[in-house]
Design a protein around this motif. Structure first.
Motif, PDB file in Angstrom:
ATOM      1  N   ASP A 148      -5.136  -0.958   6.876  1.00  0.00           N
ATOM      2  CA  ASP A 148      -6.537   0.108   6.585  1.00  0.00           C
ATOM      3  C   ASP A 148      -6.544   1.388   7.928  1.00  0.00           C
ATOM      4  OD1 ASP A 148      -7.078  -0.109   4.001  1.00  0.00           O
ATOM      5  OD2 ASP A 148      -9.760  -1.794   4.999  1.00  0.00           O
ATOM      6  N   THR A 208      -5.527  -3.451  11.921  1.00  0.00           N
ATOM      7  CA  THR A 208      -5.893  -4.038   9.784  1.00  0.00           C
ATOM      8  C   THR A 208      -5.045  -3.357   9.601  1.00  0.00           C
ATOM      9  OG1 THR A 208      -7.449  -2.143   9.724  1.00  0.00           O
ATOM     10  CG2 THR A 208      -8.140  -4.630  10.360  1.00  0.00           C
ATOM     11  N   MET A 263      -3.202   2.582   7.520  1.00  0.00           N
ATOM     12  CA  MET A 263      -2.596   3.910   6.755  1.00  0.00           C
ATOM     13  C   MET A 263      -4.198   5.379   7.387  1.00  0.00           C
ATOM     14  SD  MET A 263      -1.059   2.478   4.351  1.00  0.00           S
ATOM     15  CE  MET A 263      -1.444   3.844   3.080  1.00  0.00           C
ATOM     16  N   GLU A 264      -4.835   5.130   8.030  1.00  0.00           N
ATOM     17  CA  GLU A 264      -5.293   6.220   7.976  1.00  0.00           C
ATOM     18  C   GLU A 264      -5.022   6.868   9.752  1.00  0.00           C
ATOM     19  OE1 GLU A 264      -8.460   9.118   9.206  1.00  0.00           O
ATOM     20  OE2 GLU A 264      -8.808   6.929   7.483  1.00  0.00           O
ATOM     21  N   ARG A 299       0.840  -1.101   0.498  1.00  0.00           N
ATOM     22  CA  ARG A 299      -0.168   0.326   0.243  1.00  0.00           C
ATOM     23  C   ARG A 299       1.059   0.931   0.046  1.00  0.00           C
ATOM     24  NH1 ARG A 299      -5.204  -0.904   2.121  1.00  0.00           N
ATOM     25  NH2 ARG A 299      -5.272   1.595   2.113  1.00  0.00           N
TER      26      ARG A 299
END
Length: 357
Positions: free
Chosen positions: A344, A342, A347-348, A223
């Motif tokens: 995600d 996670t 990344m957040e 990512r």
């Protein structure tokens, strides 16, 4: 002068004649790294004084290139100098320093016991500064209902001698030769000038529950490359070779594996050349805070409030599960604290740190 500043100014004036200072900080790597911010405040407050550091030999390398300290007092109290032999050696070393002021940054039962022996066996006793106002310490902050986070406790100790703590991040001396060495290492992999992320996916073997997992780190590397254009550099020590190799194998072109090619101090110049750091809650994360780059520190079995690396651009992540911060060495719940955290979510976190627009 602001009236609120008067007591602190008077306390500092009372210690104005200090010439020789000893700081006692034994372990562990992360705690030693965090304490270097407070050591920097101490150095600024007493620019003319000689400051020595009593550390364990295992962490002496962290100060090999640090010119703030006159002498490293190294006694292996947890190894070959264990027991009364080590106690006698330690007392001989610290007494020979003729110190005016001594800070017990370790502040546990063992250090208090040794300070008590020092005080009881000496005609000339320095001013001992500790966490609590009890024997053998002469100076200590008032007791709080809730114990302060480690580095906050050290800052309160400095305040008792009139020193304001203003250093936000760890400060560890790095030589120009080491900086050049890391540039050469990056250049050898055609990474000179590349946009980088730094990943610390491992931990000591005994703390394997702190590991987020090779699969998740590999997915994160993908990512970071696809969404941000960052190539991820993997770093680790002897206990982490297998984990780092697995991350690299799973992520292929998104990563380069430097595990085994670096020493502890090398992490700081590498961190300075990265745009972001993602690490488990381990000693290297606290060292990398000295690079002052955006960092996500992943926590599972440890309390993020207690273990958060100090610096303004650090965010800790922990899954909202009932058994979090358990501090167990074996997990009865299938490592759910890491399974629920996670890519995600990481990344957040990077978005909140403004790494991602």
């Amino acid at each position: 002068m602001n009236p609120s500043e008067e007591p602190q100014a008077k306390r500092k004036q009372a210690f104005g004649s200090v010439k020789r200072i000893l700081v006692v900080k034994w372990s562990a790597m992360g705690d030693v790294a965090m304490a270097t911010a407070v050591m920097e405040d101490l150095r600024h407050a007493f620019p003319e004084a000689t400051i020595d550091l009593n550390a364990l030999p295992a962490y002496a390398g962290l100060f090999a290139e640090d010119d703030r300290f006159g002498r490293l007092v190294l006694v292996d109290l947890k190894g070959e100098d264990r027991g009364w032999r080590g106690i006698r050696k330690w007392l001989g070393e610290v007494k020979s320093g003729n110190y005016d002021l001594v800070f017990d940054f370790q502040s546990n039962d063992r250090s208090r016991f040794l300070f008590a022996l020092w005080r009881l066996s000496s005609f000339r006793v320095p001013v001992f500064v500790g966490h609590h106002k009890r024997f053998p310490y002469k100076v200590a902050p008032p007791k709080q209902k809730r114990p302060p986070r480690g580095v906050d406790g050290l800052r309160r100790m400095l305040a008792e001698v009139g020193i304001e703590s203003t250093t936000p991040c760890p400060v560890i001396g790095i030589s120009k030769e080491r900086e050049n060495k890391m540039d050469d290492l990056l250049a050898a992999e055609n990474l000179e000038g590349a946009r980088l992320a730094l990943l610390c996916p491992g931990s000591q073997a005994g703390g394997y529950l702190k590991r987020w997992g090779a699969e998740r780190y590999a997915a994160l590397a993908g990512r970071l490359q696809s969404e941000l254009g960052l190539r991820s550099v993997i770093v680790g020590g002897p206990d982490e070779v297998e984990e780092c190799a697995k991350v690299h194998e799973l992520s292929k072109q998104a990563t380069i594996n430097f595990c085994g090619l670096t020493e502890a101090l090398d992490l700081i110049p590498l961190g300075k050349r990265a745009e972001v750091v993602v690490a488990n809650d381990t000693g290297p994360a606290h060292l990398l805070a000295a690079a002052d780059k955006p960092m996500v520190c992943i926590c599972g079995p440890t309390d993020p409030v207690r273990v958060k690396p100090i610096c303004s651009r650090v965010e800790t992540l922990q899954a909202d599960v009932e058994c979090r911060s358990c501090y167990l060495k074996e997990c009865p719940n299938e490592h759910i604290c890491m399974e629920e955290l996670t890519v995600d979510m990481v990344m957040e976190s990077l978005r909140r740190l403004q790494v991602i627009g």
